[in-house]
Design a protein around this motif. Structure first.
Motif, PDB file in Angstrom:
ATOM      1  N   ARG A 164       0.874  -1.187  -0.233  1.00  0.00           N
ATOM      2  CA  ARG A 164       0.030  -0.213   0.029  1.00  0.00           C
ATOM      3  C   ARG A 164       0.812   1.438   0.108  1.00  0.00           C
ATOM      4  O   ARG A 164       0.614   2.272  -0.730  1.00  0.00           O
ATOM      5  CB  ARG A 164      -0.929   0.201   1.213  1.00  0.00           C
ATOM      6  N   LEU A 165       1.839   1.405   0.665  1.00  0.00           N
ATOM      7  CA  LEU A 165       3.033   2.470   0.724  1.00  0.00           C
ATOM      8  C   LEU A 165       3.514   2.631  -0.424  1.00  0.00           C
ATOM      9  O   LEU A 165       3.482   3.633  -0.989  1.00  0.00           O
ATOM     10  CB  LEU A 165       3.823   2.166   1.873  1.00  0.00           C
ATOM     11  N   ARG A 166       3.837   1.521  -1.190  1.00  0.00           N
ATOM     12  CA  ARG A 166       4.334   1.682  -2.410  1.00  0.00           C
ATOM     13  C   ARG A 166       3.648   2.137  -3.465  1.00  0.00           C
ATOM     14  O   ARG A 166       3.995   3.068  -4.367  1.00  0.00           O
ATOM     15  CB  ARG A 166       5.206   0.141  -2.935  1.00  0.00           C
ATOM     16  N   ASP A 167       2.394   1.676  -3.632  1.00  0.00           N
ATOM     17  CA  ASP A 167       1.329   2.288  -4.545  1.00  0.00           C
ATOM     18  C   ASP A 167       1.067   3.522  -4.186  1.00  0.00           C
ATOM     19  O   ASP A 167       1.005   4.577  -5.148  1.00  0.00           O
ATOM     20  CB  ASP A 167       0.248   1.367  -4.355  1.00  0.00           C
ATOM     21  N   LEU A 168       0.810   4.091  -2.751  1.00  0.00           N
ATOM     22  CA  LEU A 168       0.738   5.412  -2.428  1.00  0.00           C
ATOM     23  C   LEU A 168       1.674   6.235  -3.117  1.00  0.00           C
ATOM     24  O   LEU A 168       1.488   7.287  -3.509  1.00  0.00           O
ATOM     25  CB  LEU A 168       0.334   5.636  -1.011  1.00  0.00           C
ATOM     26  N   LYS A 169       3.143   6.059  -2.961  1.00  0.00           N
ATOM     27  CA  LYS A 169       4.283   6.719  -3.514  1.00  0.00           C
ATOM     28  C   LYS A 169       4.097   6.778  -4.890  1.00  0.00           C
ATOM     29  O   LYS A 169       4.609   7.818  -5.409  1.00  0.00           O
ATOM     30  CB  LYS A 169       5.441   5.941  -2.756  1.00  0.00           C
ATOM     31  N   ARG A 170       3.826   5.727  -5.636  1.00  0.00           N
ATOM     32  CA  ARG A 170       3.853   5.782  -6.961  1.00  0.00           C
ATOM     33  C   ARG A 170       2.595   6.531  -7.440  1.00  0.00           C
ATOM     34  O   ARG A 170       2.743   7.384  -8.384  1.00  0.00           O
ATOM     35  CB  ARG A 170       3.529   4.291  -7.685  1.00  0.00           C
ATOM     36  N   ALA A 171       1.415   6.672  -6.870  1.00  0.00           N
ATOM     37  CA  ALA A 171       0.445   7.576  -7.347  1.00  0.00           C
ATOM     38  C   ALA A 171       0.907   8.801  -6.909  1.00  0.00           C
ATOM     39  O   ALA A 171       0.481   9.839  -7.853  1.00  0.00           O
ATOM     40  CB  ALA A 171      -0.830   7.177  -6.636  1.00  0.00           C
ATOM     41  N   HIS A 172       1.414   9.207  -6.007  1.00  0.00           N
ATOM     42  CA  HIS A 172       1.800  10.458  -5.597  1.00  0.00           C
ATOM     43  C   HIS A 172       2.864  11.277  -6.663  1.00  0.00           C
ATOM     44  O   HIS A 172       2.830  12.206  -6.919  1.00  0.00           O
ATOM     45  CB  HIS A 172       2.599  10.785  -4.122  1.00  0.00           C
ATOM     46  N   THR A 173       3.731  10.195  -6.999  1.00  0.00           N
ATOM     47  CA  THR A 173       4.727  10.497  -7.928  1.00  0.00           C
ATOM     48  C   THR A 173       3.979  10.885  -9.233  1.00  0.00           C
ATOM     49  O   THR A 173       4.522  11.843  -9.932  1.00  0.00           O
ATOM     50  CB  THR A 173       5.753   9.344  -8.460  1.00  0.00           C
ATOM     51  N   ARG A 174       3.081  10.020  -9.732  1.00  0.00           N
ATOM     52  CA  ARG A 174       2.107  10.323 -10.875  1.00  0.00           C
ATOM     53  C   ARG A 174       1.705  11.837 -10.766  1.00  0.00           C
ATOM     54  O   ARG A 174       1.395  12.314 -11.775  1.00  0.00           O
ATOM     55  CB  ARG A 174       1.385   9.306 -11.149  1.00  0.00           C
ATOM     56  N   GLU A 175       1.235  12.137  -9.791  1.00  0.00           N
ATOM     57  CA  GLU A 175       0.362  13.413  -9.570  1.00  0.00           C
ATOM     58  C   GLU A 175       1.316  14.483  -9.706  1.00  0.00           C
ATOM     59  O   GLU A 175       0.605  15.658  -9.271  1.00  0.00           O
ATOM     60  CB  GLU A 175      -0.773  13.450  -8.524  1.00  0.00           C
ATOM     61  N   ALA A 176       2.598  14.109  -9.350  1.00  0.00           N
ATOM     62  CA  ALA A 176       3.568  15.413  -9.042  1.00  0.00           C
ATOM     63  C   ALA A 176       3.537  16.534 -10.265  1.00  0.00           C
ATOM     64  O   ALA A 176       3.205  16.070 -11.178  1.00  0.00           O
ATOM     65  CB  ALA A 176       5.105  14.837  -8.895  1.00  0.00           C
ATOM     66  N   LYS A 177       3.908  17.694  -9.990  1.00  0.00           N
ATOM     67  CA  LYS A 177       3.923  18.619 -11.120  1.00  0.00           C
ATOM     68  C   LYS A 177       5.281  18.459 -11.986  1.00  0.00           C
ATOM     69  O   LYS A 177       6.146  18.346 -11.364  1.00  0.00           O
ATOM     70  CB  LYS A 177       3.731  20.131 -10.487  1.00  0.00           C
ATOM     71  N   HIS A 178       5.085  18.479 -13.137  1.00  0.00           N
ATOM     72  CA  HIS A 178       6.047  18.294 -14.182  1.00  0.00           C
ATOM     73  C   HIS A 178       6.075  19.605 -14.998  1.00  0.00           C
ATOM     74  O   HIS A 178       4.971  20.075 -15.589  1.00  0.00           O
ATOM     75  CB  HIS A 178       5.817  17.355 -15.000  1.00  0.00           C
ATOM     76  N   TYR A 179       7.212  20.224 -14.838  1.00  0.00           N
ATOM     77  CA  TYR A 179       7.325  21.897 -15.626  1.00  0.00           C
ATOM     78  C   TYR A 179       7.929  21.581 -16.750  1.00  0.00           C
ATOM     79  O   TYR A 179       8.771  20.886 -17.049  1.00  0.00           O
ATOM     80  CB  TYR A 179       8.190  22.692 -14.618  1.00  0.00           C
ATOM     81  N   VAL A 180       7.350  22.597 -17.689  1.00  0.00           N
ATOM     82  CA  VAL A 180       7.946  22.765 -19.062  1.00  0.00           C
ATOM     83  C   VAL A 180       8.205  24.166 -19.372  1.00  0.00           C
ATOM     84  O   VAL A 180       7.426  25.047 -18.903  1.00  0.00           O
ATOM     85  CB  VAL A 180       6.736  22.394 -20.177  1.00  0.00           C
ATOM     86  N   ASN A 181       9.361  24.624 -19.700  1.00  0.00           N
ATOM     87  CA  ASN A 181       9.937  25.743 -19.890  1.00  0.00           C
ATOM     88  C   ASN A 181       9.699  25.996 -21.783  1.00  0.00           C
ATOM     89  O   ASN A 181      10.091  25.301 -22.313  1.00  0.00           O
ATOM     90  CB  ASN A 181      11.058  25.960 -19.530  1.00  0.00           C
ATOM     91  N   CYS A 182       9.301  27.144 -21.679  1.00  0.00           N
ATOM     92  CA  CYS A 182       9.117  27.494 -23.074  1.00  0.00           C
ATOM     93  C   CYS A 182       9.274  29.156 -23.421  1.00  0.00           C
ATOM     94  O   CYS A 182       8.692  30.022 -22.630  1.00  0.00           O
ATOM     95  CB  CYS A 182       8.025  27.188 -23.829  1.00  0.00           C
ATOM     96  N   PRO A 183      10.001  29.399 -24.368  1.00  0.00           N
ATOM     97  CA  PRO A 183      10.382  30.785 -24.422  1.00  0.00           C
ATOM     98  C   PRO A 183       9.285  31.730 -25.332  1.00  0.00           C
ATOM     99  O   PRO A 183       8.770  31.136 -26.243  1.00  0.00           O
ATOM    100  CB  PRO A 183      11.761  31.260 -25.141  1.00  0.00           C
ATOM    101  N   LEU A 184       8.832  32.528 -24.874  1.00  0.00           N
ATOM    102  CA  LEU A 184       7.744  33.240 -25.488  1.00  0.00           C
ATOM    103  C   LEU A 184       8.077  34.512 -26.143  1.00  0.00           C
ATOM    104  O   LEU A 184       9.003  35.311 -25.378  1.00  0.00           O
ATOM    105  CB  LEU A 184       6.585  33.736 -24.656  1.00  0.00           C
ATOM    106  N   ASP A 185       7.814  35.064 -27.170  1.00  0.00           N
ATOM    107  CA  ASP A 185       8.155  36.503 -27.766  1.00  0.00           C
ATOM    108  C   ASP A 185       7.411  37.682 -26.935  1.00  0.00           C
ATOM    109  O   ASP A 185       6.350  37.175 -26.266  1.00  0.00           O
ATOM    110  CB  ASP A 185       8.103  36.840 -29.309  1.00  0.00           C
ATOM    111  N   TYR A 186       7.902  38.765 -27.316  1.00  0.00           N
ATOM    112  CA  TYR A 186       7.240  39.796 -26.140  1.00  0.00           C
ATOM    113  C   TYR A 186       5.747  39.993 -26.181  1.00  0.00           C
ATOM    114  O   TYR A 186       4.934  39.953 -25.488  1.00  0.00           O
ATOM    115  CB  TYR A 186       7.930  41.162 -26.413  1.00  0.00           C
TER     116      TYR A 186
END
Length: 106
Positions: free
Chosen positions: A50-72
């Motif tokens: 249960r603890l392992r599955d909970l940690k995996r679910a938490h990892t899947r729900e973690a925020k994943h950031y994407v950087n992209c340059p935008l013009d002005y």
């Protein structure tokens, strides 16, 4: 103490144990001990899973950031859209990405 009173004689340990009946815990048989140990081990294993599955679910729900340059100009349009709709710029970007992916079958 007065002369008429006598002090109670101290009782020895051996004498005290003889007078009181002994209450021992029942000794479980080897089968009972084995079954309890197996139950305890299975419960611990389930807890680990249960603890392992909970940690995996938490990892899947973690925020994943994407950087992209935008013009002005794009950045200003995004900022104005977020301000006019009283939402964060990230919400606008997430909605736009989600719409693009849905429209293209992803």
């Amino acid at each position: 103490m007065t002369a008429g009173e006598t002090a109670a004689a101290p009782v020895s340990e051996a004498h005290a144990t003889i007078e009181r009946p002994r209450r021992g815990l029942p000794n479980p048989s080897s089968e009972e001990r084995k079954s309890k140990a197996i139950e305890r081990a299975l419960a611990q294993e389930v807890g680990r899973y249960r603890l392992r599955d909970l940690k995996r679910a938490h990892t899947r729900e973690a925020k994943h950031y994407v950087n992209c340059p935008l013009d002005y100009d794009t950045k200003m349009r995004l900022q104005k859209a977020a301000f006019d709709n009283d939402i964060k710029m990230t919400v606008v970007i997430k909605a736009a990405i989600d719409q693009f992916l849905r429209d293209n079958g992803y």
